[in-house]
Scaffold this motif. Structure first.
Motif, PDB file in Angstrom:
ATOM      1  N   LEU A   1       0.832  -1.198   0.000  1.00 59.59           N
ATOM      2  CA  LEU A   1       0.000   0.000   0.000  1.00 59.59           C
ATOM      3  C   LEU A   1       0.872   1.257   0.000  1.00 59.59           C
ATOM      4  O   LEU A   1       0.634   2.199  -0.756  1.00 59.59           O
ATOM      5  CB  LEU A   1      -0.942   0.008   1.204  1.00 59.59           C
ATOM      6  N   LYS A   2       1.913   1.260   0.834  1.00 63.42           N
ATOM      7  CA  LYS A   2       2.826   2.409   0.878  1.00 63.42           C
ATOM      8  C   LYS A   2       3.516   2.615  -0.465  1.00 63.42           C
ATOM      9  O   LYS A   2       3.655   3.749  -0.931  1.00 63.42           O
ATOM     10  CB  LYS A   2       3.883   2.206   1.965  1.00 63.42           C
ATOM     11  N   LEU A   3       3.949   1.537  -1.090  1.00 60.34           N
ATOM     12  CA  LEU A   3       4.611   1.655  -2.388  1.00 60.34           C
ATOM     13  C   LEU A   3       3.669   2.198  -3.457  1.00 60.34           C
ATOM     14  O   LEU A   3       4.048   3.059  -4.262  1.00 60.34           O
ATOM     15  CB  LEU A   3       5.174   0.301  -2.826  1.00 60.34           C
ATOM     16  N   ALA A   4       2.444   1.716  -3.472  1.00 62.86           N
ATOM     17  CA  ALA A   4       1.466   2.187  -4.453  1.00 62.86           C
ATOM     18  C   ALA A   4       1.128   3.659  -4.222  1.00 62.86           C
ATOM     19  O   ALA A   4       1.034   4.446  -5.175  1.00 62.86           O
ATOM     20  CB  ALA A   4       0.202   1.335  -4.397  1.00 62.86           C
ATOM     21  N   LEU A   5       0.977   4.040  -2.955  1.00 62.18           N
ATOM     22  CA  LEU A   5       0.682   5.430  -2.616  1.00 62.18           C
ATOM     23  C   LEU A   5       1.868   6.328  -2.980  1.00 62.18           C
ATOM     24  O   LEU A   5       1.694   7.410  -3.545  1.00 62.18           O
ATOM     25  CB  LEU A   5       0.350   5.544  -1.130  1.00 62.18           C
ATOM     26  N   ASP A   6       3.061   5.879  -2.699  1.00 65.26           N
ATOM     27  CA  ASP A   6       4.272   6.626  -3.041  1.00 65.26           C
ATOM     28  C   ASP A   6       4.340   6.887  -4.542  1.00 65.26           C
ATOM     29  O   ASP A   6       4.592   8.005  -4.988  1.00 65.26           O
ATOM     30  CB  ASP A   6       5.508   5.856  -2.580  1.00 65.26           C
ATOM     31  N   THR A   7       4.073   5.869  -5.330  1.00 66.86           N
ATOM     32  CA  THR A   7       4.110   6.011  -6.788  1.00 66.86           C
ATOM     33  C   THR A   7       3.031   6.971  -7.265  1.00 66.86           C
ATOM     34  O   THR A   7       3.298   7.848  -8.094  1.00 66.86           O
ATOM     35  CB  THR A   7       3.939   4.631  -7.458  1.00 66.86           C
ATOM     36  N   ALA A   8       1.829   6.836  -6.745  1.00 67.74           N
ATOM     37  CA  ALA A   8       0.722   7.702  -7.176  1.00 67.74           C
ATOM     38  C   ALA A   8       1.009   9.164  -6.848  1.00 67.74           C
ATOM     39  O   ALA A   8       0.804  10.047  -7.693  1.00 67.74           O
ATOM     40  CB  ALA A   8      -0.579   7.255  -6.519  1.00 67.74           C
ATOM     41  N   ILE A   9       1.514   9.439  -5.656  1.00 63.85           N
ATOM     42  CA  ILE A   9       1.800  10.823  -5.264  1.00 63.85           C
ATOM     43  C   ILE A   9       2.979  11.376  -6.066  1.00 63.85           C
ATOM     44  O   ILE A   9       2.949  12.511  -6.533  1.00 63.85           O
ATOM     45  CB  ILE A   9       2.058  10.916  -3.742  1.00 63.85           C
ATOM     46  N   SER A  10       4.014  10.583  -6.239  1.00 65.29           N
ATOM     47  CA  SER A  10       5.195  11.044  -6.976  1.00 65.29           C
ATOM     48  C   SER A  10       4.903  11.314  -8.442  1.00 65.29           C
ATOM     49  O   SER A  10       5.529  12.173  -9.062  1.00 65.29           O
ATOM     50  CB  SER A  10       6.319  10.013  -6.867  1.00 65.29           C
ATOM     51  N   ASP A  11       3.962  10.584  -9.015  1.00 60.46           N
ATOM     52  CA  ASP A  11       3.617  10.769 -10.424  1.00 60.46           C
ATOM     53  C   ASP A  11       2.687  11.954 -10.660  1.00 60.46           C
ATOM     54  O   ASP A  11       2.490  12.368 -11.797  1.00 60.46           O
ATOM     55  CB  ASP A  11       2.967   9.500 -10.991  1.00 60.46           C
ATOM     56  N   SER A  12       2.120  12.494  -9.594  1.00 58.01           N
ATOM     57  CA  SER A  12       1.176  13.601  -9.726  1.00 58.01           C
ATOM     58  C   SER A  12       1.921  14.902 -10.025  1.00 58.01           C
ATOM     59  O   SER A  12       2.752  15.347  -9.240  1.00 58.01           O
ATOM     60  CB  SER A  12       0.370  13.760  -8.435  1.00 58.01           C
ATOM     61  N   ILE A  13       1.622  15.501 -11.189  1.00 61.63           N
ATOM     62  CA  ILE A  13       2.259  16.770 -11.543  1.00 61.63           C
ATOM     63  C   ILE A  13       1.235  17.872 -11.795  1.00 61.63           C
ATOM     64  O   ILE A  13       1.610  19.022 -12.022  1.00 61.63           O
ATOM     65  CB  ILE A  13       3.175  16.618 -12.776  1.00 61.63           C
ATOM     66  N   GLU A  14      -0.025  17.551 -11.757  1.00 62.93           N
ATOM     67  CA  GLU A  14      -1.067  18.552 -11.988  1.00 62.93           C
ATOM     68  C   GLU A  14      -1.289  19.370 -10.713  1.00 62.93           C
ATOM     69  O   GLU A  14      -1.233  18.840  -9.612  1.00 62.93           O
ATOM     70  CB  GLU A  14      -2.380  17.879 -12.401  1.00 62.93           C
ATOM     71  N   ALA A  15      -1.559  20.651 -10.898  1.00 68.34           N
ATOM     72  CA  ALA A  15      -1.844  21.516  -9.754  1.00 68.34           C
ATOM     73  C   ALA A  15      -3.162  21.108  -9.111  1.00 68.34           C
ATOM     74  O   ALA A  15      -4.113  20.742  -9.798  1.00 68.34           O
ATOM     75  CB  ALA A  15      -1.914  22.968 -10.211  1.00 68.34           C
ATOM     76  N   GLN A  16      -3.207  21.185  -7.801  1.00 64.58           N
ATOM     77  CA  GLN A  16      -4.425  20.852  -7.086  1.00 64.58           C
ATOM     78  C   GLN A  16      -5.474  21.940  -7.334  1.00 64.58           C
ATOM     79  O   GLN A  16      -5.142  23.100  -7.589  1.00 64.58           O
ATOM     80  CB  GLN A  16      -4.137  20.750  -5.591  1.00 64.58           C
ATOM     81  N   GLN A  17      -6.740  21.559  -7.227  1.00 63.92           N
ATOM     82  CA  GLN A  17      -7.837  22.502  -7.477  1.00 63.92           C
ATOM     83  C   GLN A  17      -7.770  23.718  -6.563  1.00 63.92           C
ATOM     84  O   GLN A  17      -8.126  24.817  -6.961  1.00 63.92           O
ATOM     85  CB  GLN A  17      -9.187  21.819  -7.290  1.00 63.92           C
ATOM     86  N   GLN A  18      -7.318  23.526  -5.342  1.00 63.66           N
ATOM     87  CA  GLN A  18      -7.307  24.629  -4.383  1.00 63.66           C
ATOM     88  C   GLN A  18      -6.085  25.549  -4.517  1.00 63.66           C
ATOM     89  O   GLN A  18      -6.000  26.569  -3.843  1.00 63.66           O
ATOM     90  CB  GLN A  18      -7.395  24.079  -2.962  1.00 63.66           C
ATOM     91  N   LEU A  19      -5.170  25.222  -5.422  1.00 67.90           N
ATOM     92  CA  LEU A  19      -3.938  26.007  -5.553  1.00 67.90           C
ATOM     93  C   LEU A  19      -4.183  27.480  -5.879  1.00 67.90           C
ATOM     94  O   LEU A  19      -3.617  28.356  -5.215  1.00 67.90           O
ATOM     95  CB  LEU A  19      -3.003  25.373  -6.583  1.00 67.90           C
ATOM     96  N   PRO A  20      -4.999  27.821  -6.879  1.00 68.45           N
ATOM     97  CA  PRO A  20      -5.163  29.254  -7.191  1.00 68.45           C
ATOM     98  C   PRO A  20      -5.693  30.082  -6.020  1.00 68.45           C
ATOM     99  O   PRO A  20      -5.153  31.141  -5.714  1.00 68.45           O
ATOM    100  CB  PRO A  20      -6.152  29.258  -8.365  1.00 68.45           C
ATOM    101  N   ASP A  21      -6.725  29.596  -5.344  1.00 66.31           N
ATOM    102  CA  ASP A  21      -7.307  30.354  -4.234  1.00 66.31           C
ATOM    103  C   ASP A  21      -6.351  30.423  -3.047  1.00 66.31           C
ATOM    104  O   ASP A  21      -6.255  31.455  -2.372  1.00 66.31           O
ATOM    105  CB  ASP A  21      -8.634  29.739  -3.796  1.00 66.31           C
ATOM    106  N   THR A  22      -5.645  29.332  -2.787  1.00 67.74           N
ATOM    107  CA  THR A  22      -4.691  29.306  -1.680  1.00 67.74           C
ATOM    108  C   THR A  22      -3.529  30.247  -1.970  1.00 67.74           C
ATOM    109  O   THR A  22      -3.134  31.046  -1.113  1.00 67.74           O
ATOM    110  CB  THR A  22      -4.171  27.870  -1.442  1.00 67.74           C
ATOM    111  N   SER A  23      -2.997  30.189  -3.180  1.00 68.86           N
ATOM    112  CA  SER A  23      -1.888  31.070  -3.561  1.00 68.86           C
ATOM    113  C   SER A  23      -2.300  32.533  -3.502  1.00 68.86           C
ATOM    114  O   SER A  23      -1.545  33.383  -3.023  1.00 68.86           O
ATOM    115  CB  SER A  23      -1.402  30.736  -4.967  1.00 68.86           C
ATOM    116  N   ASP A  24      -3.485  32.833  -4.005  1.00 67.48           N
ATOM    117  CA  ASP A  24      -3.983  34.204  -3.988  1.00 67.48           C
ATOM    118  C   ASP A  24      -4.090  34.725  -2.553  1.00 67.48           C
ATOM    119  O   ASP A  24      -3.651  35.840  -2.254  1.00 67.48           O
ATOM    120  CB  ASP A  24      -5.344  34.277  -4.686  1.00 67.48           C
ATOM    121  N   ALA A  25      -4.658  33.929  -1.665  1.00 66.66           N
ATOM    122  CA  ALA A  25      -4.802  34.348  -0.270  1.00 66.66           C
ATOM    123  C   ALA A  25      -3.440  34.545   0.386  1.00 66.66           C
ATOM    124  O   ALA A  25      -3.224  35.519   1.100  1.00 66.66           O
ATOM    125  CB  ALA A  25      -5.628  33.317   0.503  1.00 66.66           C
TER     126      ALA A  25
END
Length: 173
Positions: A21-45
């Motif tokens: 489970l840890k290995l699969a989660l590690d791979t999924a998180i490491s492969d993620s390169i898209e900005a999170q939905q909350q990034l624009p509002d969080t960055s703006d604030a």
């Protein structure tokens, strides 16, 4: 598959499946390169939070030391750091802090918050306990953003909340 029947109740199967489970989660998180939905509002604030604090500290410094605020608002250690940062980036010929348009522009949020402990600058309308809460909630968000780390689910909520608090406490420009 996370639990199984055991002696009339359910037991976690996690110890046996934790490694995969840890290995699969590690791979999924490491492969993620898209900005999170909350990034624009969080960055703006966060942008507005830091700019409001910087603006208010500058206003207080100019009010306290009208002609020498650039040198008076920073301690010697910060003066050295600011001058070094500025000369490496934009003010190549600067030999003193007086040559910088605004030395506060070269301070991190943590360094700006240290300045609120100076009685001539003050708490900017927040009590010490509120600044502690601010540090505990906002500084980790700032660090996650600065280092392109995954945001936490409540980061947007906390950043927007603190932006609103500062907007209500600090004078408008």
């Amino acid at each position: 598959g996370l639990t199984s029947p055991e002696d009339g109740s359910r037991a976690w199967n996690l110890p046996w499946h934790l490694g995969p489970l840890k290995l699969a989660l590690d791979t999924a998180i490491s492969d993620s390169i898209e900005a999170q939905q909350q990034l624009p509002d969080t960055s703006d604030a966060m942008w507005k939070i830091e700019r409001m604090i910087r603006r208010e500290i500058r206003r207080m410094a100019i009010e306290s030391w009208p002609t020498s605020w650039r040198t008076q608002c920073l301690n010697d250690d910060l003066k050295t750091k600011v001058l070094e940062r500025a000369t490496e980036s934009a003010y190549l010929a600067a030999t003193t802090i007086k040559h910088l348009r605004d030395p506060l522009e070269w301070l991190s949020l943590g360094e700006l918050l240290q300045l609120t402990e100076n009685p001539k600058i003050g708490r900017l309308g927040l009590e010490s306990a509120q600044w502690r809460q601010f540090r505990n909630q906002v500084m980790p968000i700032r660090n996650r953003l600065a280092h392109m780390r995954t945001l936490y689910p409540d980061d947007k909520t906390n950043a927007v909340k603190w932006r609103r608090v500062l907007e209500s406490r600090l004078p408008k420009s």
